[in-house]
Enzyme design. Structure first.
Site, PDB file in Angstrom:
ATOM      1  N   SER A   4      -7.421 -22.925  33.679  1.00  0.00           N
ATOM      2  CA  SER A   4      -7.406 -23.926  32.608  1.00  0.00           C
ATOM      3  C   SER A   4      -8.774 -23.920  31.943  1.00  0.00           C
ATOM      4  O   SER A   4      -9.798 -24.165  32.599  1.00  0.00           O
ATOM      5  CB  SER A   4      -7.129 -25.314  33.189  1.00  0.00           C
ATOM      6  OG  SER A   4      -7.576 -26.289  32.268  1.00  0.00           O
ATOM      7  N   HIS A  36      -4.259 -21.186  30.581  1.00  0.00           N
ATOM      8  CA  HIS A  36      -3.704 -22.544  30.444  1.00  0.00           C
ATOM      9  C   HIS A  36      -4.583 -23.358  29.493  1.00  0.00           C
ATOM     10  O   HIS A  36      -5.791 -23.439  29.666  1.00  0.00           O
ATOM     11  CB  HIS A  36      -3.655 -23.201  31.822  1.00  0.00           C
ATOM     12  CG  HIS A  36      -3.035 -24.558  31.854  1.00  0.00           C
ATOM     13  ND1 HIS A  36      -1.677 -24.768  31.941  1.00  0.00           N
ATOM     14  CD2 HIS A  36      -3.586 -25.792  31.812  1.00  0.00           C
ATOM     15  CE1 HIS A  36      -1.418 -26.060  31.965  1.00  0.00           C
ATOM     16  NE2 HIS A  36      -2.577 -26.719  31.879  1.00  0.00           N
ATOM     17  N   ASP A  77      -5.120 -27.045  27.617  1.00  0.00           N
ATOM     18  CA  ASP A  77      -4.781 -28.469  27.690  1.00  0.00           C
ATOM     19  C   ASP A  77      -5.005 -29.157  26.353  1.00  0.00           C
ATOM     20  O   ASP A  77      -6.131 -29.247  25.878  1.00  0.00           O
ATOM     21  CB  ASP A  77      -5.640 -29.139  28.771  1.00  0.00           C
ATOM     22  CG  ASP A  77      -5.224 -28.697  30.158  1.00  0.00           C
ATOM     23  OD1 ASP A  77      -4.040 -28.848  30.494  1.00  0.00           O
ATOM     24  OD2 ASP A  77      -6.082 -28.164  30.895  1.00  0.00           O
ATOM     25  N   MET A 119      -4.791 -32.649  24.369  1.00  0.00           N
ATOM     26  CA  MET A 119      -4.758 -34.105  24.628  1.00  0.00           C
ATOM     27  C   MET A 119      -5.035 -34.858  23.332  1.00  0.00           C
ATOM     28  O   MET A 119      -5.879 -34.438  22.538  1.00  0.00           O
ATOM     29  CB  MET A 119      -5.824 -34.474  25.659  1.00  0.00           C
ATOM     30  CG  MET A 119      -5.739 -33.673  26.954  1.00  0.00           C
ATOM     31  SD  MET A 119      -6.881 -34.283  28.170  1.00  0.00           S
ATOM     32  CE  MET A 119      -6.715 -33.027  29.455  1.00  0.00           C
ATOM     33  N   HIS A 169      -0.218 -26.767  27.340  1.00  0.00           N
ATOM     34  CA  HIS A 169       0.237 -27.993  28.014  1.00  0.00           C
ATOM     35  C   HIS A 169      -0.030 -29.160  27.073  1.00  0.00           C
ATOM     36  O   HIS A 169      -1.175 -29.550  26.872  1.00  0.00           O
ATOM     37  CB  HIS A 169      -0.559 -28.113  29.332  1.00  0.00           C
ATOM     38  CG  HIS A 169      -0.299 -29.354  30.114  1.00  0.00           C
ATOM     39  ND1 HIS A 169      -1.103 -29.725  31.178  1.00  0.00           N
ATOM     40  CD2 HIS A 169       0.669 -30.306  30.010  1.00  0.00           C
ATOM     41  CE1 HIS A 169      -0.641 -30.864  31.678  1.00  0.00           C
ATOM     42  NE2 HIS A 169       0.414 -31.235  30.997  1.00  0.00           N
ATOM     43  N   MET A 227      -0.276 -32.732  26.271  1.00  0.00           N
ATOM     44  CA  MET A 227      -0.393 -34.093  26.803  1.00  0.00           C
ATOM     45  C   MET A 227      -0.553 -35.008  25.596  1.00  0.00           C
ATOM     46  O   MET A 227      -1.612 -35.599  25.366  1.00  0.00           O
ATOM     47  CB  MET A 227      -1.579 -34.187  27.759  1.00  0.00           C
ATOM     48  CG  MET A 227      -1.289 -33.571  29.113  1.00  0.00           C
ATOM     49  SD  MET A 227      -2.775 -33.187  30.022  1.00  0.00           S
ATOM     50  CE  MET A 227      -3.184 -31.616  29.274  1.00  0.00           C
ATOM     51  N   MET A 231       2.363 -32.320  37.754  1.00  0.00           N
ATOM     52  CA  MET A 231       0.967 -32.747  37.738  1.00  0.00           C
ATOM     53  C   MET A 231       0.581 -33.204  39.135  1.00  0.00           C
ATOM     54  O   MET A 231       1.242 -34.065  39.721  1.00  0.00           O
ATOM     55  CB  MET A 231       0.763 -33.905  36.748  1.00  0.00           C
ATOM     56  CG  MET A 231       0.864 -33.528  35.279  1.00  0.00           C
ATOM     57  SD  MET A 231      -0.197 -32.173  34.747  1.00  0.00           S
ATOM     58  CE  MET A 231      -1.828 -32.765  35.184  1.00  0.00           C
ATOM     59  N   ASP A 280      -0.592 -28.342  38.552  1.00  0.00           N
ATOM     60  CA  ASP A 280      -1.785 -28.523  37.726  1.00  0.00           C
ATOM     61  C   ASP A 280      -2.597 -29.723  38.202  1.00  0.00           C
ATOM     62  O   ASP A 280      -2.108 -30.855  38.162  1.00  0.00           O
ATOM     63  CB  ASP A 280      -1.306 -28.733  36.276  1.00  0.00           C
ATOM     64  CG  ASP A 280      -2.443 -28.794  35.273  1.00  0.00           C
ATOM     65  OD1 ASP A 280      -3.605 -28.610  35.667  1.00  0.00           O
ATOM     66  OD2 ASP A 280      -2.144 -29.029  34.080  1.00  0.00           O
TER      67      ASP A 280
HETATM   68  C1  DX5 Z   1      -5.593 -32.252  33.530  1.00  0.00           C
HETATM   69  C2  DX5 Z   1      -5.232 -30.918  32.961  1.00  0.00           C
HETATM   70  C3  DX5 Z   1      -5.535 -29.788  33.862  1.00  0.00           C
HETATM   71  C4  DX5 Z   1      -7.000 -29.644  34.221  1.00  0.00           C
HETATM   72  C5  DX5 Z   1      -7.059 -29.158  35.645  1.00  0.00           C
HETATM   73  O1  DX5 Z   1      -5.043 -33.262  32.780  1.00  0.00           O
HETATM   74  O2  DX5 Z   1      -3.854 -30.844  32.646  1.00  0.00           O
HETATM   75  O3  DX5 Z   1      -5.014 -28.550  33.377  1.00  0.00           O
HETATM   76  O4  DX5 Z   1      -7.705 -28.768  33.412  1.00  0.00           O
HETATM   77  O5  DX5 Z   1      -8.369 -29.175  36.042  1.00  0.00           O
HETATM   78  P1  DX5 Z   1      -8.782 -29.117  37.571  1.00  0.00           P
HETATM   79  O6  DX5 Z   1      -8.277 -27.829  38.114  1.00  0.00           O
HETATM   80  O7  DX5 Z   1     -10.259 -29.196  37.519  1.00  0.00           O
HETATM   81  O8  DX5 Z   1      -8.157 -30.311  38.246  1.00  0.00           O
HETATM   82 ZN    ZN Z   2      -2.951 -28.790  32.178  1.00  0.00          ZN
END
Ligand code: DX5
Ligand code: ZN
Length: 230
Positions: free
Chosen positions: A10, A35, A37, A39, A68, A70, A139, A177
């Site tokens: 990620s 990956h 993220d 947000m 992903h 969010m 998650m 994740d």
């Molecule tokens: C959190 C994200 C993850 C995050 C994971 O909301 O969806 O993808 O980057 O990070 P680590 O591996 O540090 O928990």
């Molecule tokens: Zn993620």
């Protein structure tokens, strides 16, 4: 059960000023997927990146891009992310009222369709859409930030989902994740996780990112060997 295990770094914990170089490092280490993220500051209390950054990343790597989302109303934005080069897209079951339609649409467009589920959401909310999903993203922390602690009840949830998938003969894969690193990877693999997202365990100033991926790949290979003997 498929004997393929993939490691998906990620980029949330990467150095954004040197994203191309960071991605190159994990690619050298054997990363299978990148990956990303996304947000929106509403669905989760953090804001990250949008389609233009995904389009820039697309130019730096041939690896599949796993986006992903969010965000609230993810169905409004999937076209933008597909145009930017996403190969896999996951939308949260908590955020999309018409998730059946979104998953069907993603598949029609030739993108791998995923449904993401928060730690506080029951697996029963997936019942109707499971046959449609190419993958479920469980998650294992509450979404929003990298570097959080793995929620200890997660392997149980992974195991339950694996059983539901197997008993129905679905092809849905399980991605996990949050809070994953060399210390707990084996446990989640035994529970049935097949695609492993890891952020802070890979992009970590104390470690070289390519070495960190190699370490996780080594643990995954060991598990694949065990599955082959079983
Ligand atoms: C959190 C994200 C993850 C995050 C994971 O909301 O969806 O993808 O980057 O990070 P680590 O591996 O540090 O928990
Ligand atoms: Zn993620």
């Amino acid at each position: 059960m498929t004997k393929r295990i993939e490691i998906a770094p990620s980029i949330l914990s990467a150095d954004f000023a040197n994203l191309g170089r960071e991605i190159e490092r994990v690619q050298i280490g054997g990363a299978d997927i990148i990956h990303i993220d996304v947000m929106d500051g509403h669905f989760v209390p953090n804001i990250t990146i949008g389609p233009p950054v995904v389009a820039s990343i697309r130019k730096t790597t041939g690896l599949p891009l796993d986006v992903h989302l969010m965000i609230e109303n993810p169905d409004r934005y999937v076209d933008d992310f597909m145009r930017a080069g996403a190969d896999w897209i996951s939308v949260h079951v908590e955020a999309d009222v018409h998730i059946d339609r979104t998953l069907r649409y993603l598949k029609e467009c030739g993108v791998k369709a995923g449904v993401a589920i928060n730690p506080g959401t029951s697996l029963t909310s997936l019942q109707e859409i499971l046959p449609l999903a190419d993958f479920v993203l469980i998650m294992t922390v509450n979404p929003g930030f990298g570097g959080q602690k793995f929620i200890p009840s997660s392997p149980n949830k992974i195991r339950k989902l694996r059983e539901i998938i197997a008993s129905n003969g679905y092809k849905t894969r399980i991605e996990i994740d949050g809070g994953i690193g060399p210390e707990n990877l084996r446990k989640v693999l035994i529970a049935g996780a097949q695609i492993i997202v890891a952020g802070s365990a890979i992009f970590n100033p104390r470690k070289d990112a390519s070495e960190a991926v190699k370490e996780l790949k080594g643990i995954a290979r060991q598990r694949i060997r065990e599955l082959k003997v079983d």
